[in-house]
Design a protein around this motif. Structure first.
Motif, PDB file in Angstrom:
ATOM      1  N   ALA A 191       0.833  -1.206   0.000  1.00 56.04           N
ATOM      2  CA  ALA A 191       0.000   0.000   0.000  1.00 56.04           C
ATOM      3  C   ALA A 191       0.869   1.258   0.000  1.00 56.04           C
ATOM      4  CB  ALA A 191      -0.944   0.000   1.193  1.00 56.04           C
ATOM      5  N   GLU A 192       1.966   1.234   0.739  1.00 57.57           N
ATOM      6  CA  GLU A 192       2.887   2.385   0.731  1.00 57.57           C
ATOM      7  C   GLU A 192       3.527   2.548  -0.644  1.00 57.57           C
ATOM      8  OE1 GLU A 192       5.633   5.490   1.858  1.00 57.57           O
ATOM      9  OE2 GLU A 192       3.544   4.981   2.125  1.00 57.57           O
ATOM     10  N   THR A 193       3.852   1.442  -1.276  1.00 56.46           N
ATOM     11  CA  THR A 193       4.393   1.513  -2.632  1.00 56.46           C
ATOM     12  C   THR A 193       3.364   2.113  -3.588  1.00 56.46           C
ATOM     13  OG1 THR A 193       5.765  -0.419  -2.166  1.00 56.46           O
ATOM     14  CG2 THR A 193       5.465   0.157  -4.480  1.00 56.46           C
ATOM     15  N   LEU A 194       2.118   1.730  -3.425  1.00 56.16           N
ATOM     16  CA  LEU A 194       1.039   2.297  -4.242  1.00 56.16           C
ATOM     17  C   LEU A 194       0.894   3.790  -3.972  1.00 56.16           C
ATOM     18  CD1 LEU A 194      -1.300   1.821  -6.240  1.00 56.16           C
ATOM     19  CD2 LEU A 194      -2.746   1.257  -4.262  1.00 56.16           C
ATOM     20  N   ARG A 195       0.992   4.186  -2.717  1.00 57.97           N
ATOM     21  CA  ARG A 195       0.900   5.602  -2.359  1.00 57.97           C
ATOM     22  C   ARG A 195       1.990   6.413  -3.046  1.00 57.97           C
ATOM     23  NH1 ARG A 195       3.030   9.506   0.821  1.00 57.97           N
ATOM     24  NH2 ARG A 195       4.700   8.174   1.590  1.00 57.97           N
ATOM     25  N   ARG A 196       3.172   5.835  -3.135  1.00 54.94           N
ATOM     26  CA  ARG A 196       4.315   6.520  -3.755  1.00 54.94           C
ATOM     27  C   ARG A 196       4.347   6.357  -5.277  1.00 54.94           C
ATOM     28  NH1 ARG A 196       9.580   6.702  -0.437  1.00 54.94           N
ATOM     29  NH2 ARG A 196       8.829   6.804   1.702  1.00 54.94           N
ATOM     30  N   ASP A 197       3.354   5.653  -5.821  1.00 54.61           N
ATOM     31  CA  ASP A 197       3.274   5.383  -7.255  1.00 54.61           C
ATOM     32  C   ASP A 197       4.497   4.580  -7.713  1.00 54.61           C
ATOM     33  OD1 ASP A 197       1.894   5.446  -9.675  1.00 54.61           O
ATOM     34  OD2 ASP A 197       2.905   7.271 -10.347  1.00 54.61           O
ATOM     35  N   GLY A 198       4.869   3.596  -6.897  1.00 46.86           N
ATOM     36  CA  GLY A 198       6.066   2.812  -7.168  1.00 46.86           C
ATOM     37  C   GLY A 198       5.832   1.476  -7.834  1.00 46.86           C
ATOM     38  N   HIS A 199       4.577   1.136  -8.109  1.00 44.92           N
ATOM     39  CA  HIS A 199       4.303  -0.142  -8.763  1.00 44.92           C
ATOM     40  C   HIS A 199       4.621  -0.063 -10.253  1.00 44.92           C
ATOM     41  CE1 HIS A 199       2.498  -2.381  -5.462  1.00 44.92           C
ATOM     42  NE2 HIS A 199       2.022  -1.223  -5.047  1.00 44.92           N
ATOM     43  N   VAL A 200       4.877  -1.196 -10.840  1.00 45.02           N
ATOM     44  CA  VAL A 200       5.219  -1.276 -12.254  1.00 45.02           C
ATOM     45  C   VAL A 200       4.005  -0.877 -13.090  1.00 45.02           C
ATOM     46  CG1 VAL A 200       5.898  -2.836 -14.112  1.00 45.02           C
ATOM     47  CG2 VAL A 200       6.923  -3.070 -11.855  1.00 45.02           C
ATOM     48  N   ARG A 201       4.240  -0.076 -14.077  1.00 48.00           N
ATOM     49  CA  ARG A 201       3.176   0.361 -14.973  1.00 48.00           C
ATOM     50  C   ARG A 201       3.750   0.369 -16.393  1.00 48.00           C
ATOM     51  NH1 ARG A 201       1.845   5.818 -13.307  1.00 48.00           N
ATOM     52  NH2 ARG A 201       0.193   4.953 -12.030  1.00 48.00           N
ATOM     53  N   ILE A 202       2.931  -0.017 -17.340  1.00 46.00           N
ATOM     54  CA  ILE A 202       3.341   0.063 -18.742  1.00 46.00           C
ATOM     55  C   ILE A 202       3.027   1.471 -19.214  1.00 46.00           C
ATOM     56  CG2 ILE A 202       3.016  -0.857 -21.062  1.00 46.00           C
ATOM     57  CD1 ILE A 202       2.160  -3.493 -19.700  1.00 46.00           C
ATOM     58  N   ASP A 203       4.072   2.245 -19.451  1.00 42.01           N
ATOM     59  CA  ASP A 203       3.918   3.677 -19.701  1.00 42.01           C
ATOM     60  C   ASP A 203       3.879   4.058 -21.171  1.00 42.01           C
ATOM     61  OD1 ASP A 203       3.828   4.209 -17.020  1.00 42.01           O
ATOM     62  OD2 ASP A 203       5.955   4.649 -16.852  1.00 42.01           O
ATOM     63  N   ILE A 204       3.540   3.139 -22.040  1.00 46.01           N
ATOM     64  CA  ILE A 204       3.515   3.439 -23.466  1.00 46.01           C
ATOM     65  C   ILE A 204       2.500   4.541 -23.757  1.00 46.01           C
ATOM     66  CG2 ILE A 204       3.011   2.517 -25.758  1.00 46.01           C
ATOM     67  CD1 ILE A 204       3.961  -0.223 -24.635  1.00 46.01           C
ATOM     68  N   ILE A 205       1.327   4.423 -23.197  1.00 45.39           N
ATOM     69  CA  ILE A 205       0.268   5.408 -23.431  1.00 45.39           C
ATOM     70  C   ILE A 205       0.247   6.447 -22.319  1.00 45.39           C
ATOM     71  CG2 ILE A 205      -2.234   5.709 -23.640  1.00 45.39           C
ATOM     72  CD1 ILE A 205      -2.314   2.841 -24.741  1.00 45.39           C
ATOM     73  N   TYR A 206       0.391   6.021 -21.102  1.00 48.18           N
ATOM     74  CA  TYR A 206       0.238   6.873 -19.931  1.00 48.18           C
ATOM     75  C   TYR A 206       1.145   8.105 -19.986  1.00 48.18           C
ATOM     76  CZ  TYR A 206      -0.488   7.900 -14.941  1.00 48.18           C
ATOM     77  OH  TYR A 206      -0.807   8.490 -13.745  1.00 48.18           O
ATOM     78  N   ASP A 207       2.402   7.927 -20.376  1.00 45.99           N
ATOM     79  CA  ASP A 207       3.346   9.046 -20.427  1.00 45.99           C
ATOM     80  C   ASP A 207       2.958  10.103 -21.454  1.00 45.99           C
ATOM     81  OD1 ASP A 207       4.977   8.220 -18.416  1.00 45.99           O
ATOM     82  OD2 ASP A 207       6.516   7.357 -19.701  1.00 45.99           O
ATOM     83  N   ARG A 208       2.244   9.713 -22.480  1.00 46.21           N
ATOM     84  CA  ARG A 208       1.880  10.652 -23.543  1.00 46.21           C
ATOM     85  C   ARG A 208       0.606  11.432 -23.239  1.00 46.21           C
ATOM     86  NH1 ARG A 208       3.201   6.699 -28.671  1.00 46.21           N
ATOM     87  NH2 ARG A 208       5.363   6.412 -28.114  1.00 46.21           N
ATOM     88  N   LEU A 209      -0.080  11.047 -22.182  1.00 42.85           N
ATOM     89  CA  LEU A 209      -1.348  11.694 -21.845  1.00 42.85           C
ATOM     90  C   LEU A 209      -1.126  12.989 -21.070  1.00 42.85           C
ATOM     91  CD1 LEU A 209      -3.414   8.597 -20.690  1.00 42.85           C
ATOM     92  CD2 LEU A 209      -3.597   9.805 -22.865  1.00 42.85           C
ATOM     93  N   SER A 210      -2.129  13.837 -21.119  1.00 43.90           N
ATOM     94  CA  SER A 210      -2.128  15.053 -20.316  1.00 43.90           C
ATOM     95  C   SER A 210      -2.367  14.655 -18.850  1.00 43.90           C
ATOM     96  CB  SER A 210      -3.255  15.971 -20.783  1.00 43.90           C
ATOM     97  OG  SER A 210      -4.511  15.369 -20.502  1.00 43.90           O
ATOM     98  N   PRO A 211      -2.128  15.585 -17.919  1.00 46.27           N
ATOM     99  CA  PRO A 211      -2.422  15.262 -16.519  1.00 46.27           C
ATOM    100  C   PRO A 211      -3.889  14.849 -16.313  1.00 46.27           C
ATOM    101  CG  PRO A 211      -1.067  17.223 -16.627  1.00 46.27           C
ATOM    102  CD  PRO A 211      -1.439  16.864 -18.041  1.00 46.27           C
ATOM    103  N   ARG A 212      -4.791  15.441 -17.058  1.00 44.69           N
ATOM    104  CA  ARG A 212      -6.206  15.080 -16.965  1.00 44.69           C
ATOM    105  C   ARG A 212      -6.424  13.644 -17.466  1.00 44.69           C
ATOM    106  NH1 ARG A 212     -11.152  17.257 -16.183  1.00 44.69           N
ATOM    107  NH2 ARG A 212     -12.858  16.606 -17.526  1.00 44.69           N
ATOM    108  N   GLY A 213      -5.786  13.289 -18.573  1.00 43.26           N
ATOM    109  CA  GLY A 213      -5.887  11.929 -19.107  1.00 43.26           C
ATOM    110  C   GLY A 213      -5.310  10.912 -18.140  1.00 43.26           C
TER     111      GLY A 213
END
Length: 171
Positions: free
Chosen positions: A67-89
């Motif tokens: 849960a602490e890792t989740l709070r810090r946004d430390g879990h693995v994520r596939i950032d192919i699309i996510y990085d290209r999105l706006s903060p709203r996206g």
């Protein structure tokens, strides 16, 4: 909304405190593993209880620290699309991910694990080894504690995403 923001902060604080304390288990694991190696190769001793304590510590570190890792946004994520999105996206993806993926999966883990954990508690299950730790039922209880902590942190993250969406929609 102020109540939800306050709730989110409280959950974040709770996750941070748990993460801070369970992080010390990493040091314990290293020292215990070192002691086991010394006991085995210098003194010819096998310490089952110490071996199991390392396993228990790893489980505690992983399952209570998630849960602490989740709070810090430390879990693995596939950032192919996510990085290209706006903060709203990104906020939309985060909100949907928490509400429609993470929380339902954690609820499933919680429901599916309950009978297993209850059975272990009913017999106060211990180690299969005679010199092992007698607390296996407590270790199995992490199957209940883990999804509860993850649901709480996921709700906090969903609140933050919703607040971000509301703030960006008002502009």
């Amino acid at each position: 909304m102020p109540f939800l923001i306050s709730l989110s902060r409280s959950i974040d604080c709770f996750s941070a405190v748990i993460g801070k304390y369970v992080s010390w288990l990493a040091l314990f694991m290293v020292l215990a593993q070192f002691a086991m190696v010394i006991a085995r190769y210098v003194y010819g001793l096998g310490l089952i209880a110490l071996q199991e304590s390392v396993i228990y510590s790893f489980a505690l570190l992983f399952m209570l620290g998630a849960a602490e890792t989740l709070r810090r946004d430390g879990h693995v994520r596939i950032d192919i699309i996510y990085d290209r999105l706006s903060p709203r996206g990104r906020a939309w993806i985060d909100l949907a991910g928490h509400l429609f993926v993470l929380i339902p999966v954690c609820i499933a883990i919680l429901l599916l694990s309950y009978a297993y954990v209850a059975g272990s508690w009913s017999i106060l299950e211990g180690s299969r080894e005679s010199t092992g730790l007698p607390f296996l039922f407590l270790l199995k209880s992490l199957l209940i504690v883990f999804p509860v902590l993850m649901i709480l942190q996921s709700l906090s993250n969903a609140i933050k995403a919703a607040v971000q969406l509301r703030a960006s929609g008002a502009q």
